[in-house]
Scaffold this active site. Structure first.
Site: not given
Ligand code: DGL
Length: 264
Positions: A10-11, A42-43, A73-74, A152, A183-185
Site C-alpha cells: 500500500d502507499s 499516491y492518489g 491499495c485501490n 497517515e 480506498c483502503t485508508h
Molecule cells: N490506500 C490507497 C488506496 O486504497 C492509497 C491512498 C493514497 O495514497 O492516496 O487507494
C-alpha cells in the site's frame, strides 16, 4: 501447502485494513507488508509515477519470497494491477473487483456511491466494473483527497476528521443506499463516514471483501499455510518512520508488531 508469506502493498497504513481482515479470516497465513508512507498519498500523483512506485513495492515483496501479492491499495490496483498481474507467475490480487461485486450484492436501489482517491476516481475503475456486472446500476463517484492525510497523520478520530468527512460527503447523503470505501485508508474513518451517510447506508470495505477472495485463491491453488502451533512471523516494513507506523498499526490491529524502516 505452501508456508511462504503473502505480500501486501500500500502507499502507507491503509493496507492494514486488508491485513487485519486477513488475520481475522485466515489466522494461519503469514504476512509481509510494505507501506510507502514516505511517498503517500499516491492518489494525487501522475499514473506513471504510481506505476513506478508500485513496481518498487512489488519487487521488494518478491525479495521476501512471497507466494501471492495483494494490492491492498485501490490506487495501485487502478493503475498498475493489470500490468503486474500479467508479468508475475504468482497470483496477484487487487481490491477493486471484490469491492465492486460486493456493492452490487448489497445495493437494493442500484444507486451506489464510490469514494476514492483522485486517481482511482479519475480511472473510473469502480464504475466500469460495477456497470459491467450490473448495467442498470447508477454510480456516483467522489474523490476524497483530504481523507488519506488524516489517516497517515493519525488524526482519523479527530474533530478535524469529522468536519472534513462531513463537508466532503454531505452532498452524497440520501442519494445512494450503498457506499464503497474505495480506498483502503477509509475504513479507519468508517464510524464518521457512517454517521454522515446515515445508519441505513451499507458501507463496503473493499479490503475485507478482498480477504475472502484471497481465501478462494489459496484453496484453488492449494497453497494454504499449514496449521501450526508455532507463532507466525508477520513482518511490516515502511519507507517512513517505523514509530509512526507502529502507533497506527498496533492500535488498528490490536497487537504488538515489529516494524522496520526500508529504503526502496
Ligand atoms: N490506500 C490507497 C488506496 O486504497 C492509497 C491512498 C493514497 O495514497 O492516496 O487507494
Amino acid at each position: 501447502m505452501d508456508n511462504r508469506p503473502i505480500g501486501f502493498l500500500d502507499s502507507g497504513v491503509g493496507g492494514l485494513t486488508v491485513a487485519r481482515e486477513l488475520m481475522r479470516q485466515l489466522p494461519h497465513e503469514e504476512i509481509v507488508y510494505i507501506g510507502d508512507s514516505a511517498r503517500a498519498p499516491y492518489g494525487p500523483r501522475p499514473a506513471q509515477q504510481i506505476k513506478e512506485y508500485t513496481w518498487q513495492l512489488v519487487n521488494f515483496l518478491l525479495t521476501k519470497n512471497v507466494k501471492m501479492i495483494v494490492f491492498a491499495c485501490n490506487t495501485a490496483t487502478a493503475v498498475a494491477w493489470e500490468e503486474v498481474k500479467a508479468k508475475l507467475d504468482i497470483p496477484v490480487l487487487g481490491v477493486i473487483l471484490p469491492g465492486a461485486s460486493a456493492a452490487i450484492k448489497a445495493s437494493k436501489s442500484g444507486r451506489i456511491g464510490v469514494l476514492g482517491t483522485a486517481m482511482t476516481i479519475q480511472m473510473d475503475s469502480y464504475r466500469k466494473k460495477i456497470q459491467a456486472l450490473s448495467p442498470a446500476a447508477q454510480v456516483e463517484s467522489l474523490a476524497c483527497p483530504k481523507f488519506v492525510p488524516l489517516v497517515e497523520s493519525n488524526n482519523y478520530q479527530s474533530s478535524l476528521a469529522k468536519k472534513v468527512v462531513y463537508e466532503t460527503l454531505r452532498g452524497m447523503a440520501g442519494k445512494v443506499d450503498t457506499v464503497v470505501l474505495g480506498c483502503t485508508h477509509y475504513p479507519l474513518l468508517r464510524p464518521i463516514i457512517q454517521n454522515v451517510m446515515g445508519k441505513d447506508v451499507t458501507l463496503i470495505d473493499s479490503g475485507a471483501e478482498c480477504a475472502r477472495d484471497i481465501s478462494v485463491l489459496l484453496n484453488y491453488f492449494e497453497i494454504n499455510h499449514s496449521r501450526t502451533e508455532e507463532p507466525l512471523n508477520h513482518r511490516f516494513y515502511t519507507t517512513a518512520s517505523p514509530v509512526a507506523f507502529r502507533l497506527i498499526a498496533e492500535n488498528w490491529l490490536g497487537k504488538d508488531i515489529d516494524v522496520e524502516h526500508v529504503e526502496l
